[in-house]
Every structure is written in C-alpha cells, then in structure tokens.
Design a protein around this motif. Structure first.
Motif, mmCIF file in Angstrom:
data_model
loop_
_atom_site.group_PDB
_atom_site.id
_atom_site.type_symbol
_atom_site.label_atom_id
_atom_site.label_comp_id
_atom_site.label_asym_id
_atom_site.label_seq_id
_atom_site.Cartn_x
_atom_site.Cartn_y
_atom_site.Cartn_z
ATOM 1 N N TYR A 272 40.581 37.060 27.798
ATOM 2 C CA TYR A 272 39.883 35.777 27.803
ATOM 3 C C TYR A 272 39.726 35.258 29.221
ATOM 4 N N LEU A 273 38.689 34.457 29.424
ATOM 5 C CA LEU A 273 38.426 33.920 30.757
ATOM 6 C C LEU A 273 39.231 32.648 30.988
ATOM 7 N N PRO A 274 39.803 32.510 32.171
ATOM 8 C CA PRO A 274 40.470 31.250 32.503
ATOM 9 C C PRO A 274 39.444 30.131 32.559
ATOM 10 N N LEU A 275 39.830 28.967 32.055
ATOM 11 C CA LEU A 275 38.854 27.891 31.908
ATOM 12 C C LEU A 275 39.014 26.781 32.921
ATOM 13 N N GLN A 276 40.108 26.793 33.689
ATOM 14 C CA GLN A 276 40.461 25.562 34.374
ATOM 15 C C GLN A 276 39.406 25.040 35.327
ATOM 16 N N ASP A 277 38.609 25.886 35.931
ATOM 17 C CA ASP A 277 37.621 25.319 36.856
ATOM 18 C C ASP A 277 36.205 25.490 36.351
ATOM 19 N N LYS A 278 36.098 25.950 35.096
ATOM 20 C CA LYS A 278 34.763 26.312 34.643
ATOM 21 C C LYS A 278 34.152 25.275 33.721
ATOM 22 N N LEU A 279 34.994 24.404 33.155
ATOM 23 C CA LEU A 279 34.445 23.442 32.201
ATOM 24 C C LEU A 279 33.997 22.181 32.928
ATOM 25 N N ALA A 280 33.266 21.344 32.189
ATOM 26 C CA ALA A 280 32.788 20.100 32.774
ATOM 27 C C ALA A 280 33.994 19.249 33.199
ATOM 28 N N PRO A 281 33.842 18.495 34.282
ATOM 29 C CA PRO A 281 34.986 17.719 34.791
ATOM 30 C C PRO A 281 35.492 16.732 33.745
ATOM 31 N N GLY A 282 36.798 16.592 33.662
ATOM 32 C CA GLY A 282 37.399 15.623 32.758
ATOM 33 C C GLY A 282 37.632 16.134 31.350
ATOM 34 N N VAL A 283 37.035 17.247 31.003
ATOM 35 C CA VAL A 283 37.189 17.735 29.632
ATOM 36 C C VAL A 283 38.642 18.080 29.360
ATOM 37 N N ILE A 284 39.207 18.902 30.227
ATOM 38 C CA ILE A 284 40.580 19.375 29.988
ATOM 39 C C ILE A 284 41.561 18.219 30.076
ATOM 40 N N ASP A 285 41.347 17.310 31.009
ATOM 41 C CA ASP A 285 42.330 16.243 31.189
ATOM 42 C C ASP A 285 42.421 15.329 29.992
ATOM 43 N N GLY A 286 41.311 15.176 29.258
ATOM 44 C CA GLY A 286 41.338 14.272 28.111
ATOM 45 C C GLY A 286 41.966 14.880 26.876
ATOM 46 N N LEU A 287 42.355 16.138 26.979
ATOM 47 C CA LEU A 287 42.839 16.833 25.794
ATOM 48 C C LEU A 287 44.345 16.935 25.771
ATOM 49 N N GLN A 288 44.895 17.039 24.556
ATOM 50 C CA GLN A 288 46.315 17.318 24.406
ATOM 51 C C GLN A 288 46.516 18.819 24.287
ATOM 52 N N ASN A 289 47.767 19.222 24.355
ATOM 53 C CA ASN A 289 48.146 20.615 24.082
ATOM 54 C C ASN A 289 47.628 21.627 25.088
ATOM 55 N N ASN A 290 47.275 21.192 26.292
ATOM 56 C CA ASN A 290 46.798 22.187 27.255
ATOM 57 C C ASN A 290 47.883 23.200 27.599
ATOM 58 N N GLY A 291 49.119 22.710 27.638
ATOM 59 C CA GLY A 291 50.208 23.609 28.017
ATOM 60 C C GLY A 291 50.351 24.783 27.072
ATOM 61 N N ALA A 292 50.032 24.551 25.782
ATOM 62 C CA ALA A 292 50.207 25.629 24.807
ATOM 63 C C ALA A 292 49.265 26.784 25.066
#
Lengths: 433, 286, 276
Positions: A115-135
C-alpha cells in the motif's frame, strides 16, 4: 507432418508463449507526474469494499460529479478481501485501486509494501481531523485513513436488571459479578452473561478487550508478553472468562459460539449482559425483526477495576494499493470520502460510524446516534491495543490466542498453561519477525 | 418379474433413507428461511407464522428492512448472480461434454504415441488442490487480462473439471463392446460417422450422468469465482451468498432463503437429466 | 480434437504447477520475498509437530467420510439405477446437498449441533439419553466424526452419480443370463456388478479422498481454529494467508498433493490388479 504432430507442436509453442507471458512480473505502467494535480477526469478506479460498506450509487455519483472519475465498486466478503490482497501482493499484480484496509493488517500489509503511504498525499487537514490514525501507521508511514469507527462497548438488558432488583449498571468487574449472580439467583436468567468462547476471532477480541479493561496490556514496548503473571490484566481477563463458564454465568455451549452468535443471545433476551458489542448494538436491539428485547436494551460502559475500564478501537480504513494504476484518482476518492457531508450521508444510509471527530460530534449534538451519550463517554476510554503499532504477526497471534482461550474455557488446559503457551508462541513469532 | 419382492423392499427402504438423509437438513433450511431472526436465535424450530420477507426481498430485488445484517444492494444483486451461475454452468457443461466425450473416446479407442502419458498427466491434475497453484494462476490470469471475464472463468472451470470428466467418459467408453462399431466401420462408415451414429447413442446414459456431475460441480464452485469473478457481471450466487453477512450479525433467515432459492436450478436440472439415465429396463437403443 | 483442451490445461494447470513449484522453494517473510532456499520449506513443514497433528485429524476425516460416502453412494446408485415413478424427483432430492455451498450447509448443520438449543441435544435430552446439554465439538473424537458427517452429507450426491455413471456401462444382457441360471439379486451384485464397477469405484475413491483431504469450510464454520480439529489444508491456508509465507504454503500444498497422489495411485493400482 501428421495432424497430430502438428497439433502437439502448436501446443508446445503456445505453451512457450504462455511461459513468457506468465514470467513477466505483473507490470503496472503508473505514469505519476510529480507534484501538482494531474488531470484525473475520465479515469475509472476499482474500489474493493466489504458488504457493509456498499456505498449506494447516488452517493458515489457525488464523487464522479466532483472529480469526473468513475467508480467500479466491487463488493467482496471481508475475509476474501484480505485473501485477494495477499494473493495479488504475492503475485505482484494489480488488484484494485482502493481497498478496505483493516487495522489488523497494518503490520503485515504495510511492511510488505503493498500500500502507498498517505501522509503527504491527501488533501491538507484530512488526516488531522480523523481518529485512529495510529492504528494504520507503522514505521512512520500511514497506510490507510479510517472510514468506520468501530470499537467495543458493553450492553445490558435494563428490564432483566430491574426484575432482579438492580437499578444501575455495574462499572467494575466486582459489581458485574455480583449483579450476574443476583440475576441468576433471582431466576431471571439461567445464564445471564453471553461471551464468545469458540476458537474464532471474536473470542480473541473479547480477551483483548478485557485485558485492557483490567488495566493491562498485551505486550510491553519490546513486544514481550505481559499477560503471564497472575496479577497481569491478561491473566485476570482470561480467569474471568473461565470463571464465567465454571459459575454458570454463560451457557455450556458458549465454547462453540462466535461473536455474532453470542451477541444474538443478548438480542434474543436469553442473556442480560454482553461485554464486547459494537456501536451498532442498539440499532439491532431495537429492531423487532431481529430482536426480542426492543426497548429494554441499553449501552453500558465496559467495566474496569476501580471504575469504567478501557476499550479499544478496531477501525477499518481505506488504503491505496501500490500496484494501482490510478493513484491520483484513488487519493481523490479518499479525500472525497473523508469530507464531512460524505461521512454524514454514509452514516445516514448505511450506518457507518464516521471517524472524523467533528462528524461524530455533529451526530451526537443532533441526537442522531442511538445511545449517543454513552458512546461519547466510552470514546473517552478508548486505548490502542498496540500503542507500538500492530506487529506483522498479529493475525497469527490472534488465531493462536483464540484456540488457546477456547481450550482453557473448555477445561482442556489451565489458565496459566494456556497463557504460558501463548506467550512462548508470541516470543517465537517476534524472534522470527 | 425380474426383481423379486425382497429386492423391491430393499430398494424402497434405500430410497426412503436417501430422502431423509438428503432432505432432512434442507427441511431445516426451509424452516429457518421462513422464521424470523429472533426465532432462529432462540432455537425455535417451527416459526409461529410464516415470514416471507427474505424470499420477497430476494425475488423482488430489494425493498426490505434496512437494518444491520440486511444489505439491500446485495439483495438486489441476487437475481443477476443467479443468472451468472446458470449461464456459466450451462456453458461450461456444454464445453466439457464435447471435450470429455471426444477425448474419452479417443483415449479408449485410438492408439497414438504418448497416449498413456497424456491421459495420465491429465487425470493426475485432479489431485492438485487449488491452494497449490493459486498465486501463479492469479499471475497468469492477470497477465492475460482474464480476471473478471466470463471467458477466463470458463477456461479455468474447464481445465479444473476436465480431468474428472475425461476419466469418467474414458471408463464408460471402454466398457462398450467394440463389435457394433467394427460392424459399422466395415460397412463403409468413416470413424467419425461410426462415432456419431453408433457410439454416441450408446453413451447417452453415461453422458447424462457426467453432465449432471459437471453441472453440479461448476454450480457449487466457490473459491475460483471468488478470486476470478469479482464483478457483478460475472459473480455467481455461491460467492454472493457469503456476502449476506452484516458486520455484527448474520441474517439467518435471509441466508437460508437464498440457499433454498439457489437449489432450484440444480434440482430442475437433475429432473431433466434423470430421464436420460437409462434404467435396466430400457436396454440399448439404436 | 483434444489439443485445444490440452492447450488450456497446459496454460492454466501445468504452467502454474511449475511456477508454484518454484514458488515453493522461495523464502517469504510476512509477504516480503526472500531468496531461493531449495527444499527448506518442505523440511520445515515436515518437522513441525503441528503438521503431524493435522495429518492425524485429516486421516480421521478421510476415513470416516470416504467409508460413509462409498457405502451410501453405492446403495443409492443401485436403488436409482432402475426407472420408477418419481425417480426424477428423488434424483433432484439426492443432489441438493451437493448443490448447496458447504459454507451455507455448515451454518445449517450448526442449528443441529448447537449445544444450547440445537436439534441433536434437544432430542437427546427429551429422550433422556443425555442428562445435560453436551458440547459435542469439544471432544476431538466426536468433532471429527460430526465434521466428516457434515462433509459427506454434501459429497454423497457426487459419489452416487459417479457410481451411476459406472453402472450405465453395464449391459443388461448379463443379468438376464444370470437370472435364468437362478442367481439371487445379492449374488448378481457380488459377482457381476461389483467387479464391473471397479473402474468407477477407483474414480469415486480418488475423488472422495481428494475432497476429504481438502476439507476446510466445515471445520472452520463448526469449530473455528480449535486445537483438536484443524486439518492439513487449514494449516496450509494459514501458512499462506495468515503468516503470508507463500513459499512455505505452496510447499505444504504440494506435500498434500503428493500424499493424495499416493492414495490415488494405490486405489487405481489395487483395483486394476483385482481386475486381472
């Protein structure tokens, strides 16, 4: 040249051609233009999701309207998705652009590079607003974004409780044990508790939950087992499960129940308490075609040692496969899914609990979540099962755990022996990793 | 009467055992399919009233309750999945019959070099479990762009089931007396004419039996279409039915209803084919 | 005429078989390919004590299932070989278990074996044969018998049809001669039918064994990953999909193929010998 010889030569030639084709590794011609948004309109992406995430066509249409990308949604059983990903990964050939990505796959599939790492590829703020990123993160790479905010919460039958003379739900294990005994003695239910104890995944999940609820952990920071000594959370949890069989709190047949079957004892009114239910529990409990306890069920915080115990999240996410031929369109899909209005629309139509903190708050404020208050309360006690990130051998460990718990509950081995054996298996797995 | 009374009683008893053995659990399935989920969970055998919502939903493509455990769009796909199953079963059986009859006949009558090796290696593939070849097979199919295509599925089914079909037809063809064919050949028929006019009619019963075996094997295939027929256009009902599980519950009556419905086409096929399977009284035809 | 068939088989069976062989000699660690390691995977599988346990369980399934299937298959085939009114319907009833996917039928059988309110326990309790509900699948012996029962319930139709195909090839005339000589039905079966059925029996035995060794769904639905029921195929499956050790999983599957092949050769050879 006779007909037969010719035919056989043709076969051999074709066979040789086949070998040539087969031996070329599954190539994917990804032409990723670096940096800024390349045009994705007109592309079609394949999305692989389990049946409960079968997005209705009208909601999918909003994605196509926004981006011009068409979606070919293929619904497959959950186990089958995992197997297909594994096979396609082993064969290094494309399977789909976006797939379901369960939190338990992170250690394996993430590390295998499928799978592709997503951390810099998604629209800004998407990941931060989500829960469970650590999982979904391992080695500092996040491989999926949460789409279904699943976690464990307990539930009880308020009518059975009040019939036995109890008016508040228990918050500690001692209270729970006393309450169960009281319900049993009052003749309200012969086996007031329901638990899955068969050698299936749900049994291991229950034990993990109770381990956390008892304030313990499965492993320490070095992945050494932390459940073998009698005062550890894991030991107490297994002891509680085995005691429940011995004291008759659960039926003798509990050792053959899966989690869904165990849950059905609760919704059919045979049991007063279920410990590892899902956030959907009340929806089912209040549906007359599925439940006999309409109106009597209520969420209950997972009990703990001195007060409510911890629970853990089992989120499901969306990931983009490395062999995808349309990675940019796939990322756009993820961005679209995690938009507020998409998440709320999905919750309304197919019942997925959103992962964005804001969306959950909106639902609670609008009173749209059944049992929302308790859910919100429980969410404050959610702890990750693997603070260090799930190891690649997690699935293997779970299988062994389920089998050994089942053996202990069946009386085939003692709690200490089961846990010792599990610990040594885990150590072997860790040393091989 | 050729058959004595004793034999007929034994036969009747055997048929009775067959019916109880086969239909017992099926009957349970029917009862489950008309119960409600709550009744099934409580272990109630006879439903208090008939609950046809499962059948209604499956046959009218949706419109049933939307609670967890019930996935409406999956239900809507049921009709298409049944069609897919029927189509691929008929196609594969037809192809397999043609290949197996000709190959079985060829192996039993003709002599050509490498005959034993070819036959042996063909039939030997019967013992290979799917798991052994699944990864390389996936790669081959992916490279040939055959995944999700009906043609690809057909090819895999044919190659997977051919060993049994050919072996059975070979065994059957070998038992036929050569004398009639030789008479036809000496009368001036070509081998092909002899085959068509003399041999085929005699093989009719065996062909029907093999057709039944092949059709049922293909109808019940699960693992292969799970991987190679994932799209709505190709997915058979055996795969779809496993998707009737919700995240937290399995809707038992719905699953049972789908199971019962998917038994209808094979049952019809069996009735049709049974007419072709001759009994002791019909004798040789032609 | 056989060559298109052969072509397809070469492409879709033989080539994957060869490629799979190469795969079985590679090391994989959680899906990440390592290098070529020769026969190490095979050795590792054979050395693992769990393999022996799985083999014992699998042998149990095989014996119970194949015996049951053959006995019932031959009986049913003989009963169905003569046309009678309603034979079509009976044949339809016969094939239903085979037409139902094994996952679905296992779930149905659960309603029978469920310890709390399953049919079996309910009946036995009412008949006072049992004093309290028995958890059948907790005991290894019972679990194997019942799993084999559920499995063979689904396979008997196939075996019956195979025997019927074999019966089709037997001429009527030989029975006429025997009847004239006053042979009883049982004698007709023993001395005429049974020997002529030998090739079909070889097919039936081989098929039944292959399918029995590959048991998976029934075990998984009825007992999960229980320590006292897992089979060879479950081990192979877990090696491939849970541990993502594709090479070792393929090696496992090839070893199972080898074992099955030995059985098949045994059947065919011994049945051919008794023909002479």
């Amino acid at each position: 040249m006779t007909r037969r010889t010719f035919a056989r030569l043709a076969s051999l030639l074709a066979a040789a051609a086949m070998v040539a084709v087969a031996c070329t590794s599954g190539g994917n011609s990804t032409s990723t233009t670096a940096g800024a948004s390349p045009s994705i309109s007109g592309q079609t992406i394949t999305v692989l999701l389990p049946p409960w995430a079968n997005v209705p066509k009208d909601i999918l249409q909003t994605f196509t309207d926004q981006t011009g990308v068409n979606v070919d949604l293929q619904v497959t059983g959950w186990d089958a998705i995992r197997n297909k990903v594994a096979i396609a990964g082993a064969a290094n050939t494309p399977l789909a652009d976006v797939t379901e990505f369960d939190w338990s796959w992170t250690g394996q599939f993430g590390r295998a590079g499928w799978y592709l790492p997503l951390q810099d590829k998604l629209a800004p703020g998407v990941i931060d607003g989500l829960q469970n990123n650590g999982a979904f993160t391992v080695d500092d790479n996040q491989y999926a974004v949460c789409y279904s905010n699943d976690f464990r919460i307990s539930a009880n039958n308020t009518k059975m409780f009040s019939d036995a003379g109890i008016d508040t739900a228990p918050t500690t294990f001692d209270e729970l044990t006393a309450d169960l005994q009281q319900i049993k003695d009052a003749g309200v239910a012969e086996n007031p508790l329901t638990m899955p104890l068969s050698a299936t995944e749900g049994t291991a999940t229950l034990w993990y939950l109770l381990t956390l609820a008892y304030g313990g952990q499965l492993f320490d920071e070095n992945f050494q087992p932390a459940f073998t000594s009698p005062d550890s959370g894991g030991y107490q949890a297994l002891q509680f499960m085995v005691d429940a069989v011995d004291k008759g709190f659960v039926t003798p047949g509990a050792v053959s129940l899966t989690d869904t079957q165990s849950d059905n004892r609760y919704t059919s009114g045979s049991a007063a308490v279920t410990l590892s239910g899902g956030p959907d529990e009340m929806v089912v409990a209040n549906d007359p075609s599925q439940s006999k306890i309409v109106g009597d069920g209520a969420f209950m915080l997972v009990p703990g040692v001195d007060g409510p115990g911890a629970t853990f999240g089992l989120p499901e996410g969306l990931g983009v496969m490395s062999t995808s031929e349309h990675p940019d369109a796939a990322m756009a899909f993820l961005n679209w899914w995690e938009q507020q209005d998409t998440q709320l629309a999905l919750q309304k139509s197919i019942g997925l609990l959103p992962c964005s903190t804001a969306a959950v708050q909106t639902l609670v404020d609008q009173g749209k979540l059944v049992g929302g208050d308790t859910i919100n309360q429980q969410l404050q006690h959610v702890a990750p099962l693997f603070p260090q990130g799930a190891p690649p051998w997690y699935t293997d460990f779970s299988t062994k755990a389920a089998a050994l718990i089942n053996a202990a509950a069946s009386g085939d081995m003692s709690v200490q022996d089961a846990l010792n054996q599990l610990a040594s298996e885990a150590q072997t797995l860790q040393s091989e990793a | 009467m050729r058959t004595s009374r004793g034999v007929r009683i034994v036969r009747a008893v055997t048929i009775a055992v067959l019916l109880v053995w086969s239909l017992g659990p099926i009957l349970l399935g029917v009862l489950t399919s008309i119960s409600t989920q709550a009744e099934v969970q409580a272990g109630q055998w006879l439903p208090t009233s008939m609950n046809l919502s499962g059948y209604r939903a499956l046959l009218t493509s949706g419109g049933a309750a939307t609670t967890s455990g019930f996935v409406p769009s999956e239900i809507a796909a049921f009709g298409r999945a049944m069609l897919n199953s029927v189509v691929i079963t008929l196609e594969t059986t037809a192809v397999l019959l043609v290949l197996a009859v000709t190959a079985g006949y060829a192996f039993s009558r003709l002599r050509f070099p490498g005959r034993r090796v070819m036959f042996g290696s063909l039939v030997a593939t019967l013992i290979v479990p799917a798991l052994a070849v699944i990864v390389p097979l996936w790669r081959v199919m992916a490279n040939l762009h055959l995944i999700g295509t009906q043609g690809g599925l057909l090819l895999i089914y044919v190659s997977a089931n051919a060993p049994l079909a050919v072996w059975l037809m070979y065994v059957h063809a070998r038992e036929l007396p050569i004398s009639v064919e030789e008479a036809a050949l000496s009368d001036g028929c070509t081998r092909f004419q002899a085959f068509r006019l003399v041999v085929l009619p005699q093989l009719r019963g065996g062909i029907a039996a093999v057709a039944a075996i092949m059709a049922l094997s293909v109808w019940g295939e699960f693992f292969i279409p799970l991987l190679f027929a994932p799209t709505a256009a190709t997915k058979p009902v055996t795969v779809l039915i496993t998707e009737f599980v919700g995240k937290y519950t399995t809707n038992q009556p719905l699953l049972a209803a789908a199971g019962i419905l998917m038994l209808v086409p094979p049952a019809l096929l069996a009735i049709v084919l049974s007419r072709q399977i001759r009994g002791l009284l019909s004798g040789w035809s032609g | 005429m056989g060559s298109p068939l052969f072509l397809v088989i070469v492409a879709l069976v033989f080539i994957p078989l060869l490629l799979g062989l190469r795969l079985s000699m590679q090391k994989y660690s959680y899906g990440i390919p390592g290098g070529f390691i020769g026969l190490q995977n095979y050795v590792s599988v054979l050395r693992d004590p769990a393999t022996l346990t799985a083999a014992v369980h699998t042998a149990g399934y095989m014996i119970v299932a194949v015996v049951l299937e053959l006995v019932l298959g031959v009986c049913f085939a003989l009963a169905l070989n003569e046309p009678f009114r309603g034979r079509g319907m009976v044949m339809a009833a016969l094939i239903l278990p085979w037409a139902l996917p094994s996952v679905v039928s296992s779930i149905l059988w659960l309603r029978i074996f469920n310890p709390d309110n399953g049919l079996l326990n309910t009946v036995l309790l009412r008949a006072h044969i049992l004093a309290e509900p028995k958890v059948w699948f907790s005991s290894r012996g019972w679990a194997i018998v019942f799993i084999a029962l559920v499995h063979s319930w689904g396979v008997v139709p196939l075996i019956t049809l195979i025997i019927m195909a074999g019966l089709q090839g037997i001429e009527d005339q030989i029975y006429d001669a025997a009847a004239v000589e006053g042979a009883s039905a049982w004698q007709q079966f023993r001395y005429l039918t049974a020997p002529l059925l030998r090739p079909a029996l070889a097919v039936a035995l081989t098929t039944g064994t292959v399918i029995a060794i590959a048991i998976f769904d029934e075990i998984y639905v009825l007992t999960g990953y229980q320590l006292n029921t897992f089979s060879l195929m479950m081990q192979a499956y877990q090696t491939t999909f849970t541990k993502l050790q594709f090479g070792k999983g393929a090696a496992f599957a090839y070893l199972v193929t080898l074992a099955t092949g030995l059985f098949a050769i045994g059947y065919v050879w011994s049945l051919r010998r008794s023909e002479q």
